[in-house]
Design a protein around this motif. Structure first.
Motif, PDB file in Angstrom:
ATOM      1  N   GLN A 278       0.842  -1.185   0.000  1.00  8.59           N
ATOM      2  CA  GLN A 278       0.000   0.000   0.000  1.00  8.59           C
ATOM      3  C   GLN A 278       0.877   1.234   0.000  1.00  8.59           C
ATOM      4  OE1 GLN A 278      -2.928   0.074   3.133  1.00  8.59           O
ATOM      5  NE2 GLN A 278      -4.175   1.574   2.031  1.00  8.59           N
ATOM      6  N   ALA A 279       0.822   1.965  -1.089  1.00 12.33           N
ATOM      7  CA  ALA A 279       1.562   3.215  -1.205  1.00 12.33           C
ATOM      8  C   ALA A 279       0.752   4.330  -0.553  1.00 12.33           C
ATOM      9  CB  ALA A 279       1.830   3.528  -2.668  1.00 12.33           C
ATOM     10  N   PRO A 280       1.404   5.410  -0.155  1.00 13.74           N
ATOM     11  CA  PRO A 280       0.697   6.518   0.498  1.00 13.74           C
ATOM     12  C   PRO A 280      -0.450   7.036  -0.361  1.00 13.74           C
ATOM     13  CG  PRO A 280       3.059   6.803   0.722  1.00 13.74           C
ATOM     14  CD  PRO A 280       2.862   5.644  -0.220  1.00 13.74           C
ATOM     15  N   GLY A 281      -1.622   7.106   0.238  1.00 13.91           N
ATOM     16  CA  GLY A 281      -2.775   7.642  -0.458  1.00 13.91           C
ATOM     17  C   GLY A 281      -3.422   6.709  -1.455  1.00 13.91           C
ATOM     18  N   LYS A 282      -2.952   5.462  -1.502  1.00 15.57           N
ATOM     19  CA  LYS A 282      -3.495   4.508  -2.473  1.00 15.57           C
ATOM     20  C   LYS A 282      -4.046   3.283  -1.757  1.00 15.57           C
ATOM     21  CE  LYS A 282      -0.538   5.935  -6.297  1.00 15.57           C
ATOM     22  NZ  LYS A 282       0.370   5.481  -7.394  1.00 15.57           N
ATOM     23  N   GLU A 283      -4.815   2.487  -2.492  1.00 16.22           N
ATOM     24  CA  GLU A 283      -5.385   1.283  -1.903  1.00 16.22           C
ATOM     25  C   GLU A 283      -4.360   0.171  -1.857  1.00 16.22           C
ATOM     26  OE1 GLU A 283      -8.617   0.691  -4.671  1.00 16.22           O
ATOM     27  OE2 GLU A 283      -7.523  -0.903  -5.684  1.00 16.22           O
ATOM     28  N   ARG A 284      -4.645  -0.816  -1.027  1.00 15.89           N
ATOM     29  CA  ARG A 284      -3.763  -1.972  -0.901  1.00 15.89           C
ATOM     30  C   ARG A 284      -3.858  -2.817  -2.170  1.00 15.89           C
ATOM     31  NH1 ARG A 284      -3.646  -4.836   4.876  1.00 15.89           N
ATOM     32  NH2 ARG A 284      -3.493  -2.605   5.329  1.00 15.89           N
ATOM     33  N   MET A 285      -2.682  -3.186  -2.700  1.00 15.21           N
ATOM     34  CA  MET A 285      -2.619  -3.881  -3.974  1.00 15.21           C
ATOM     35  C   MET A 285      -1.902  -5.209  -3.843  1.00 15.21           C
ATOM     36  SD  MET A 285      -4.162  -1.778  -6.020  1.00 15.21           S
ATOM     37  CE  MET A 285      -3.691  -2.375  -7.650  1.00 15.21           C
ATOM     38  N   PHE A 286      -2.340  -6.164  -4.616  1.00 17.42           N
ATOM     39  CA  PHE A 286      -1.717  -7.490  -4.651  1.00 17.42           C
ATOM     40  C   PHE A 286      -0.311  -7.398  -5.228  1.00 17.42           C
ATOM     41  CE2 PHE A 286      -1.161 -11.927  -5.177  1.00 17.42           C
ATOM     42  CZ  PHE A 286      -0.668 -12.142  -6.449  1.00 17.42           C
ATOM     43  N   VAL A 287       0.614  -8.161  -4.646  1.00 19.24           N
ATOM     44  CA  VAL A 287       1.981  -8.224  -5.140  1.00 19.24           C
ATOM     45  C   VAL A 287       2.332  -9.642  -5.585  1.00 19.24           C
ATOM     46  CG1 VAL A 287       4.423  -7.968  -4.546  1.00 19.24           C
ATOM     47  CG2 VAL A 287       2.741  -6.306  -3.706  1.00 19.24           C
ATOM     48  N   ALA A 288       2.147 -10.616  -4.674  1.00 14.18           N
ATOM     49  CA  ALA A 288       2.559 -11.986  -4.991  1.00 14.18           C
ATOM     50  C   ALA A 288       1.797 -12.979  -4.125  1.00 14.18           C
ATOM     51  CB  ALA A 288       4.062 -12.151  -4.777  1.00 14.18           C
ATOM     52  N   TYR A 289       1.681 -14.188  -4.637  1.00 10.49           N
ATOM     53  CA  TYR A 289       1.000 -15.274  -3.934  1.00 10.49           C
ATOM     54  C   TYR A 289       1.804 -16.555  -4.092  1.00 10.49           C
ATOM     55  CZ  TYR A 289      -2.261 -19.171  -3.351  1.00 10.49           C
ATOM     56  OH  TYR A 289      -2.849 -20.352  -2.968  1.00 10.49           O
ATOM     57  N   ILE A 290       1.780 -17.384  -3.051  1.00  8.59           N
ATOM     58  CA  ILE A 290       2.405 -18.701  -3.126  1.00  8.59           C
ATOM     59  C   ILE A 290       1.458 -19.708  -2.491  1.00  8.59           C
ATOM     60  CG2 ILE A 290       3.675 -18.402  -0.942  1.00  8.59           C
ATOM     61  CD1 ILE A 290       6.006 -19.951  -2.302  1.00  8.59           C
ATOM     62  N   ASN A 291       1.296 -20.844  -3.128  1.00 11.65           N
ATOM     63  CA  ASN A 291       0.370 -21.837  -2.576  1.00 11.65           C
ATOM     64  C   ASN A 291       1.027 -22.599  -1.435  1.00 11.65           C
ATOM     65  OD1 ASN A 291       2.054 -23.644  -4.015  1.00 11.65           O
ATOM     66  ND2 ASN A 291       0.331 -25.049  -4.342  1.00 11.65           N
ATOM     67  N   TRP A 292       0.305 -23.538  -0.840  1.00  8.44           N
ATOM     68  CA  TRP A 292       0.768 -24.199   0.374  1.00  8.44           C
ATOM     69  C   TRP A 292       2.065 -24.963   0.163  1.00  8.44           C
ATOM     70  CZ3 TRP A 292       1.468 -29.451   0.757  1.00  8.44           C
ATOM     71  CH2 TRP A 292       0.957 -30.209  -0.306  1.00  8.44           C
ATOM     72  N   SER A 293       2.254 -25.550  -1.030  1.00  5.66           N
ATOM     73  CA  SER A 293       3.443 -26.357  -1.276  1.00  5.66           C
ATOM     74  C   SER A 293       4.611 -25.553  -1.819  1.00  5.66           C
ATOM     75  CB  SER A 293       3.100 -27.470  -2.271  1.00  5.66           C
ATOM     76  OG  SER A 293       2.830 -26.914  -3.549  1.00  5.66           O
ATOM     77  N   GLY A 294       4.336 -24.335  -2.246  1.00  4.26           N
ATOM     78  CA  GLY A 294       5.384 -23.529  -2.857  1.00  4.26           C
ATOM     79  C   GLY A 294       5.552 -23.764  -4.336  1.00  4.26           C
TER      80      GLY A 294
END
Length: 123
Positions: free
Chosen positions: A38-54
């Motif tokens: 979340q940058a100043p003044g902006k909404e929270r944004m997705f960056v990365a995801y990893i599943n349970w096993s990697g």
């Protein structure tokens, strides 16, 4: 349940810090994990995801090829390796636990959140 994010700070453009997110309270070895920012003044944004096993990872287009998400289930920790940082990467970075059901890129599909760690990229 607590998620403790660390590794942020002031970094020069082009730098390569590594963020860590250590979980406590219960094991998350069966859960997908995500990083948002979340940058100043902006909404929270997705960056990365990893599943349970990697074995499965997803990235936002803005970080694809520069950031790498990984996990060490034995340590109940997820990482975000950041490379070639740009000033526009400046934000508070949050780790979170996915609910295992819905779309990974939506923040409201995550149950637990860390407190965030600030990454400031200077040009």
């Amino acid at each position: 349940v607590q998620l403790q994010a660390s590794g942020g700070g002031l970094v020069q453009a082009g730098g390569s810090p590594k963020l860590s997110c250590a979980a406590s309270g219960r094991t998350f070895s069966n859960d997908g994990m995500g990083w948002f920012r979340q940058a100043p003044g902006k909404e929270r944004m997705f960056v990365a995801y990893i599943n349970w096993s990697g074995e499965i990872t997803y990235y936002a287009a803005s970080v694809e090829g520069r950031f790498t998400i990984s996990r060490d289930s034995a340590k109940n920790t997820v990482y975000l390796h950041m490379n070639s940082l740009k000033p526009e990467d400046t934000a508070v970075y949050y780790c979170a636990v996915h609910d295992g059901i819905a779309y990974y890129a939506y923040a409201y599909n995550y149950n637990y959140w860390g407190q965030g760690t600030l990454v400031t990229v200077s040009s």
